[in-house]
Scaffold this active site. Structure first.
Site, short mmCIF file in Angstrom:
data_model
loop_
_atom_site.label_atom_id
_atom_site.label_comp_id
_atom_site.label_asym_id
_atom_site.label_seq_id
_atom_site.Cartn_x
_atom_site.Cartn_y
_atom_site.Cartn_z
N CYS A 114 3.89 1.24 11.20
CA CYS A 114 4.98 1.60 10.24
C CYS A 114 5.81 2.73 11.49
O CYS A 114 6.77 3.22 10.98
CB CYS A 114 4.34 2.60 9.06
SG CYS A 114 3.56 1.39 8.17
N SER B 286 -4.19 -2.18 -0.09
CA SER B 286 -3.42 -3.24 0.33
C SER B 286 -4.15 -4.41 0.71
O SER B 286 -5.29 -4.44 0.90
CB SER B 286 -2.45 -2.61 1.34
OG SER B 286 -1.66 -3.81 1.75
N SER B 287 -3.29 -5.53 0.32
CA SER B 287 -3.85 -6.96 0.40
C SER B 287 -3.80 -7.44 1.90
O SER B 287 -4.66 -7.76 2.49
CB SER B 287 -3.01 -7.85 -0.36
OG SER B 287 -3.14 -9.18 -0.03
N HIS B 288 -2.68 -7.09 2.45
CA HIS B 288 -2.60 -7.65 3.95
C HIS B 288 -3.56 -7.13 5.00
O HIS B 288 -3.55 -7.77 6.02
CB HIS B 288 -1.14 -7.60 4.37
CG HIS B 288 -0.80 -6.24 5.11
ND1 HIS B 288 -0.44 -5.92 6.42
CD2 HIS B 288 -0.16 -5.17 4.20
CE1 HIS B 288 -0.01 -4.76 6.42
NE2 HIS B 288 0.05 -4.11 5.33
N GLY C 136 0.81 -1.30 0.02
CA GLY C 136 0.07 -0.08 0.11
C GLY C 136 0.63 1.01 0.11
O GLY C 136 0.54 2.31 -0.49
#
Length: 383
Positions: A324, A197-199, A69
């Site tokens: 992050c 985003s996938s996760h 992402g």
């Protein structure tokens, strides 16, 4: 351990894992290769692209796969900027963007762009009028995240999008936290570009996507790139893309059901925390739209890192903010932006729910948090 940090990442679903394994076996070819094995990988890639694009109200020609992402954010922003009039150097964003965007705009500010960082209100909300007031003749891009991962606030993108359409200014949004939780439709929200985003939705890590409206002119970040129509260099991870598509379809199909589940868990947690209600501050409330799966709290006089470590000791995984930013030992930029001082901002913890989160887990967590807070204050009182 009971996992309550779904805003940071989610476990892969069984469906996504099964698809990943199947695609890794059957669609292992390079999707750019011209032989039949490459052709099958290309077909898998195209089918996944069409599915994910349809889930955000877009067309497959506008969807490009990325490594995350964060990468989708920077590539989308720079690709859009590469395509606008070079005399337009003004960008509008907010003080509470994800670090991938905030830091990238700081970089662009050093390279000649004039970046306006809008300050949210005390809830984290950005008003359309703020954007309107900040617009200038040389404004080329506005980038405002859809949902904040630390505050849980959802911004009024549709209102802002309508405004920007009349001003002919490009509009990008980081929808990583909202995709699969609330409806994300590029046309309804008036968006020219989106990052997902996938996760965050029970798909694999290391795969994200950027959507750019096919009608919008953009230029590649790296000249000569052939993969993903020039949007991103590198061989596409077809198994990850296929698993991403399966996860995206499953979560969007159950979005309404999950929203209700999260609302009930949130209500239950507030009730269970009543014994320490005078010692906690819930950062978001019903005055504005919120992401129901994110529960941000400040615990009076106790640093969030201490709470997090104590909860971990008792078998609960929570966080002290965006994953992050972990390890930086700095207070949340989002909390500072809404008016908290550094001392108060460091008292922040975030609990985030998932589809697997149960009422009994919420009760157990509440009991642990209450015990941790009470023990701390007893020790503090005794000196």
């Amino acid at each position: 351990m009971i996992y309550l940090d779904y805003a940071a990442t989610t476990p892969m679903s069984e469906d996504a894992i099964s698809m990943y394994v199947k695609a890794a076996k059957d669609a292992f070819g390079n999707s750019s290769s011209l032989h039949d094995i490459g052709g099958f990988a290309s077909q898998t890639l195209d089918a996944s692209r069409k599915l994910i694009a349809s889930l955000i109200g877009g067309t497959y020609k506008g969807l490009f796969f990325t490594g995350s992402g964060s990468e989708a954010n920077t590539l989308a922003i720079q690709s859009l900027l590469n395509g606008v009039d070079s005399s337009k150097k003004h960008i509008i964003t907010t003080q509470i963007e994800h670090s991938s965007i905030f830091n990238y705009f700081k970089k662009l500010a050093k390279e000649g762009y004039d970046v306006t960082f809008l300050k949210p209100d005390k809830h984290g909300y950005i008003e359309k009028e703020q954007v309107d007031k900040a617009l200038r003749a040389d404004t080329c891009l506005v980038s405002i995240q859809h949902g904040n991962s630390e505050l849980g606030i959802i911004q009024p993108l549709a209102e802002i999008g309508k405004l920007l359409k009349t001003k002919h200014v490009l509009f990008h949004s980081d929808c990583v936290q909202t995709f699969g939780k609330v409806p994300v439709n590029v046309d309804t929200l008036g968006l020219d570009a989106v990052s997902i985003s996938s996760h965050k939705i029970h798909g694999p890590k290391g795969i994200g996507a950027a959507y750019v409206q096919p009608s919008v002119y953009w230029q590649p970040v790296i000249e000569g790139t052939t993969h993903e129509s020039g949007f991103r260099p590198g061989t596409v991870d077809v198994p990850a893309v296929a698993a991403f598509a399966v996860a995206a379809k499953k979560i969007t199909d159950s979005m309404s059901e999950q929203h209700h589940h999260f609302k009930e868990l949130r209500k239950s947690l507030i009730q269970h925390l009543e014994p320490i209600s005078s010692r906690i501050t819930i950062l978001n409330n019903d005055e504005h739209t919120i992401l129901s799966n994110i529960f941000p709290v400040c615990v009076s006089d106790i640093e969030g890192q201490y709470i997090m470590l104590e909860c971990n000791r008792y078998g609960f995984a929570i966080s002290t903010g965006s994953a992050c930013q972990v390890g930086m030992q700095e207070p949340s930029r989002s909390l500072l932006a809404i008016g908290y001082d550094e001392h108060k901002a460091k008292q922040y913890i975030r609990v985030s729910f998932g589809v697997e989160t149960s009422e009994s887990q919420i009760l157990a967590f509440a009991e642990t948090l209450i015990k941790t807070v009470n023990i701390f204050h007893q020790r503090d009182w005794r000196g």
